[in-house]
Scaffold this motif. Structure first.
Motif, mmCIF file in Angstrom:
data_model
loop_
_atom_site.group_PDB
_atom_site.id
_atom_site.type_symbol
_atom_site.label_atom_id
_atom_site.label_comp_id
_atom_site.label_asym_id
_atom_site.label_seq_id
_atom_site.Cartn_x
_atom_site.Cartn_y
_atom_site.Cartn_z
ATOM 1 N N GLY A 221 0.809 -1.208 0.000
ATOM 2 C CA GLY A 221 0.000 0.000 0.000
ATOM 3 C C GLY A 221 0.845 1.263 0.000
ATOM 4 N N LEU A 222 0.286 2.320 0.613
ATOM 5 C CA LEU A 222 0.929 3.630 0.615
ATOM 6 C C LEU A 222 1.705 3.849 1.910
ATOM 7 N N THR A 223 3.007 4.080 1.760
ATOM 8 C CA THR A 223 3.869 4.428 2.898
ATOM 9 C C THR A 223 4.360 5.849 2.693
ATOM 10 N N VAL A 224 4.122 6.712 3.690
ATOM 11 C CA VAL A 224 4.627 8.087 3.579
ATOM 12 C C VAL A 224 5.832 8.246 4.490
ATOM 13 N N LEU A 225 6.747 9.101 4.045
ATOM 14 C CA LEU A 225 7.924 9.455 4.830
ATOM 15 C C LEU A 225 7.845 10.950 5.102
ATOM 16 N N THR A 226 7.793 11.303 6.367
ATOM 17 C CA THR A 226 7.721 12.719 6.733
ATOM 18 C C THR A 226 8.833 13.025 7.737
ATOM 19 N N GLY A 227 9.014 14.292 8.005
ATOM 20 C CA GLY A 227 10.032 14.735 8.951
ATOM 21 C C GLY A 227 10.461 16.144 8.612
ATOM 22 N N GLU A 228 11.237 16.719 9.499
ATOM 23 C CA GLU A 228 11.703 18.078 9.300
ATOM 24 C C GLU A 228 12.605 18.162 8.061
ATOM 25 N N THR A 229 12.664 19.333 7.464
ATOM 26 C CA THR A 229 13.551 19.557 6.327
ATOM 27 C C THR A 229 15.001 19.291 6.728
ATOM 28 N N GLY A 230 15.706 18.514 5.913
ATOM 29 C CA GLY A 230 17.101 18.191 6.193
ATOM 30 C C GLY A 230 17.290 16.966 7.048
ATOM 31 N N ALA A 231 16.186 16.285 7.433
ATOM 32 C CA ALA A 231 16.308 15.108 8.297
ATOM 33 C C ALA A 231 16.890 13.916 7.552
ATOM 34 N N GLY A 232 16.755 13.882 6.222
ATOM 35 C CA GLY A 232 17.324 12.775 5.450
ATOM 36 C C GLY A 232 16.316 11.999 4.635
ATOM 37 N N LYS A 233 15.105 12.564 4.456
ATOM 38 C CA LYS A 233 14.079 11.844 3.688
ATOM 39 C C LYS A 233 14.539 11.607 2.248
ATOM 40 N N ASN B 277 -0.132 13.289 16.067
ATOM 41 C CA ASN B 277 0.775 14.370 16.444
ATOM 42 C C ASN B 277 1.592 14.867 15.253
ATOM 43 N N GLU B 278 2.062 13.930 14.412
ATOM 44 C CA GLU B 278 2.883 14.330 13.270
ATOM 45 C C GLU B 278 2.055 15.092 12.237
ATOM 46 N N ILE B 279 0.844 14.620 11.971
ATOM 47 C CA ILE B 279 -0.010 15.334 11.014
ATOM 48 C C ILE B 279 -0.394 16.702 11.568
ATOM 49 N N ALA B 280 -0.623 16.785 12.879
ATOM 50 C CA ALA B 280 -0.905 18.080 13.509
ATOM 51 C C ALA B 280 0.286 19.020 13.342
ATOM 52 N N ARG B 281 1.509 18.466 13.491
ATOM 53 C CA ARG B 281 2.700 19.294 13.289
ATOM 54 C C ARG B 281 2.774 19.789 11.851
ATOM 55 N N MET B 282 2.419 18.942 10.910
ATOM 56 C CA MET B 282 2.457 19.325 9.495
ATOM 57 C C MET B 282 1.413 20.400 9.195
ATOM 58 N N ILE B 283 0.293 20.344 9.919
ATOM 59 C CA ILE B 283 -0.763 21.350 9.726
ATOM 60 C C ILE B 283 -0.339 22.698 10.296
ATOM 61 N N SER B 284 0.156 22.674 11.541
ATOM 62 C CA SER B 284 0.462 23.943 12.220
ATOM 63 C C SER B 284 1.790 24.531 11.762
ATOM 64 N N GLY B 285 2.734 23.658 11.479
ATOM 65 C CA GLY B 285 4.043 24.137 11.049
ATOM 66 C C GLY B 285 4.945 24.542 12.193
ATOM 67 N N VAL B 286 4.391 24.896 13.351
ATOM 68 C CA VAL B 286 5.229 25.347 14.471
ATOM 69 C C VAL B 286 4.850 24.587 15.740
ATOM 70 N N GLU B 287 3.684 24.954 16.306
ATOM 71 C CA GLU B 287 3.282 24.403 17.600
ATOM 72 C C GLU B 287 2.026 23.556 17.441
ATOM 73 N N VAL B 288 2.058 22.383 18.059
ATOM 74 C CA VAL B 288 0.901 21.485 18.004
ATOM 75 C C VAL B 288 -0.070 21.887 19.113
ATOM 76 N N THR B 289 -1.285 22.252 18.710
ATOM 77 C CA THR B 289 -2.324 22.627 19.682
ATOM 78 C C THR B 289 -3.413 21.568 19.659
ATOM 79 N N GLU B 290 -4.310 21.675 20.621
ATOM 80 C CA GLU B 290 -5.417 20.709 20.655
ATOM 81 C C GLU B 290 -6.283 20.857 19.408
ATOM 82 N N LEU B 291 -6.376 22.096 18.910
ATOM 83 C CA LEU B 291 -7.173 22.335 17.703
ATOM 84 C C LEU B 291 -6.555 21.637 16.492
ATOM 85 N N THR B 292 -5.237 21.746 16.350
ATOM 86 C CA THR B 292 -4.589 21.091 15.205
ATOM 87 C C THR B 292 -4.651 19.577 15.352
ATOM 88 N N ARG B 293 -4.614 19.076 16.601
ATOM 89 C CA ARG B 293 -4.761 17.628 16.814
ATOM 90 C C ARG B 293 -6.150 17.166 16.399
#
Length: 574
Positions: free
Chosen positions: A23-35, A541-557
């Protein structure tokens, strides 16, 4: 599909083993992490261009290994057998080492292979789509290969026949041009060839003459020693009180002994036979001694002859046979020049016939391409509608290319033959109603290019037979509902084949069947990349981080949970 990937001492990766699922495997992470470095490693494993720069600083080599499983009827199995590669259990283990000097060592299922073989097998297993393909889409000269890839089944036989005829026509055309050189050059060639041929003919060479002469020279140079050796050998065997005399005496005694003891019969026959064999050898030695000549004149002649032959060897070949072959070629060249008009006429007639046959095949290619262009245009429109480009008009245009300098004339028309036919192919686009169609390379934005390439990839993925498709940040320049459409499109492709996708879009990450998080850490003042498979909570948590870009809040979760729930509902069969 790609089951497992192992990487050691590659770029910022010290040691890493990643297991992949269907199936579909996604690779995410901060820029420069090595994806992208992981995708680069896969690219090298599939036969990409290597470099010493990929080797981690301070290490001797980078090592990449991948385990792939294919279907029992996958065409790569037959191809592997042709290369002498064991393909039992439909399993392929690809391995590539790159040394700090930039050298590559490639293996498939333990067998050492060339980089070309590794590339041919790798490209049949995985299709990597990244930013370079965006660039290819913006280059009109690449469009014909894309169309031909779409039409490959219908095109194959005709294309093979066309290329065979084209290569033959190119050879004939070179011969005609060569014979049509200016008179001064031909006159110079004629003089040179005539001189060379005359020099060789005057030598009156005989095949392997140099070999025979060197053997004879060796014998003549040592004739006195040879005479002495053979004479002494003969005298040791023959004569009163010599070897044969003693053996004959033994034969006489054994003959009498046999009359007493029959068990000695075999010994008697063996000694008796040896006597007669040695007697024949002695007579042969005597005859050879009588034939030995002391002929200094003959030796002098041979030395002179070998000197002349050596002089010719320096000019025309390493052996007498090579010189004679060269003379034959020169004779043919002279004949071609002297009778060049007749030769040109014959070649031109043959070439004209080839051009006619080639034109028939070229028109067949054009016909196939135009039909494929029509089908591809319809298929891309269908894909674009699902990517919110319903008002976009796409067109695959097949036209005749401009003729080259030496293009032939057929029925009064100049025909622009090339290695792949007489066609040019270019993609045209109109993104808004009422706007004229323009070349794709001049009007498409980054987001549009991403969607068009994804549409093409969606169409091609069902045809190429690859086990895995890799998307490296194909979602550049898109957001909102378009991002959701791209996410659904990528997941749709993963239903038919394994898909690995590097993404910065939360919508794509939410559609994943498995989610890998790439991060880099600093240990002992060195950066290391690691991979973690995320649990459901960690995905949120990771998708919330991708949405907010900075801080994960309950709303982004909460937003992340909604995206995952939406993705699950979309993945359910209708």
């Amino acid at each position: 599909m790609l089951i497992e990937l192992s990487i050691r001492h590659f770029a910022i990766i010290d040691e890493l083993t990643v297991q992949f699922e269907k199936g579909l495997t996604v690779l995410t992470g901060e820029t420069g992490a090595g994806k992208s470095i992981i995708i680069d490693a896969i690219g090298l494993l599939l036969g990409g261009r290597g470099s010493a720069e990929y080797v981690r600083h301070g290490e001797k080599r980078a090592e990449i290994e991948g385990l792939f499983i294919v279907e029992d009827d996958h065409p790569i199995i037959e191809k592997a057998i042709e290369f002498g590669i064991d393909a039992q259990d439909s399993m392929f283990i690809l391995r590539r080492n790159i040394t700090s000097q930039g050298k590559s060592i490639c293996r498939v299922n333990g067998k050492l292979v060339t980089l070309a073989i590794l590339r041919e097998i790798g490209q049949a297993l995985v299709d990597i789509h990244g930013q370079h393909e965006h660039q290819a889409l913006m280059q009109p000269e690449e469009h014909i290969s894309m169309l031909d890839g779409y039409a490959s089944k219908a095109l194959t036989d005709t294309f093979k026949e066309y290329q065979m005829l084209f290569n033959r026509a190119q050879q004939l055309q070179k011969q005609v041009l060569s014979l049509s050189e200016n008179e001064q050059e031909l006159a110079q060639k004629t003089d040179l060839f005539q001189y060379q041929l005359e020099e060789i003919e005057q030598a009156k060479l005989v095949p392997e003459e140099d070999v025979h002469l060197m053997n004879e020279r060796h014998k003549l140079a040592h004739s006195e020693k040879l005479f002495s050796l053979l004479q002494d050998s003969y005298l040791s065997l023959y004569g009163e009180g010599r070897g044969l005399d003693f053996i004959n005496n033994a034969v006489s005694h054994l003959e009498e002994a046999v009359s007493i003891d029959q068990e000695l019969k075999d010994v008697f026959e063996s000694v008796s036979n040896s006597y007669y064999l040695l007697e024949e050898a002695a007579f042969a030695l005597r005859d050879r001694v009588e034939q030995i000549e002391f002929d200094p004149n003959r030796l002098e002649f041979i030395e002179g002859r070998l000197h002349d032959i050596q002089r010719l060897k320096r000019k025309y070949g390493e052996t007498v046979d090579d010189i004679l072959v060269y003379a034959s070629k020169v004779e043919e060249e002279l004949d071609s020049i002297i009778n060049k008009d007749d030769r040109i006429s014959k070649l031109q007639n043959e070439l004209d016939g080839l051009w006619q046959d080639l034109y028939i095949e070229a028109k067949a290619l054009t016909s196939i391409r135009k039909e494929a262009a029509r089908e591809l245009t319809e298929a891309i429109h269908e894909q674009l509608r699902s990517l919110y480009m319903e008002k976009t008009v796409f067109d695959v245009r097949v036209a005749e290319r401009a003729p080259s300098k030496y293009a032939p004339m057929i029925k009064g028309k100049t025909i622009p033959f090339s290695q792949d036919g007489i066609d040019t192919v270019e993609f045209y686009l109109s993104t808004n109603p009422g706007e004229p169609m323009k070349p794709l390379s001049k009007v498409a934005s980054g987001g549009e290019i991403s969607r068009i390439m994804l549409a093409i990839k969606s169409i091609f993925s069902n045809q190429q037979g690859v086990t895995s498709v890799i998307f490296d940040e194909v979602d550049t320049g898109v957001s909102g509902r378009v991002a959701q459409a791209i996410a659904e499109k990528i997941h749709a492709i993963s239903i038919g084949s394994q898909v690995l996708c590097i993404t910065h879009l939360p919508q794509v990450a939410a559609m994943a069947d498995s989610h890998l998080y790439i991060q880099k850490n600093e240990e002992n003042e060195r950066v290391k990349t690691s991979v973690k498979s995320l649990s459901t909570e960690e995905k949120i948590n990771e998708i919330a981080r991708m949405i907010s870009g900075v801080e994960v809040t309950e709303l982004t979760r909460e937003h992340a949970k909604e995206l995952l729930e939406l993705a699950e509902s979309l993945k359910q069969p209708a």
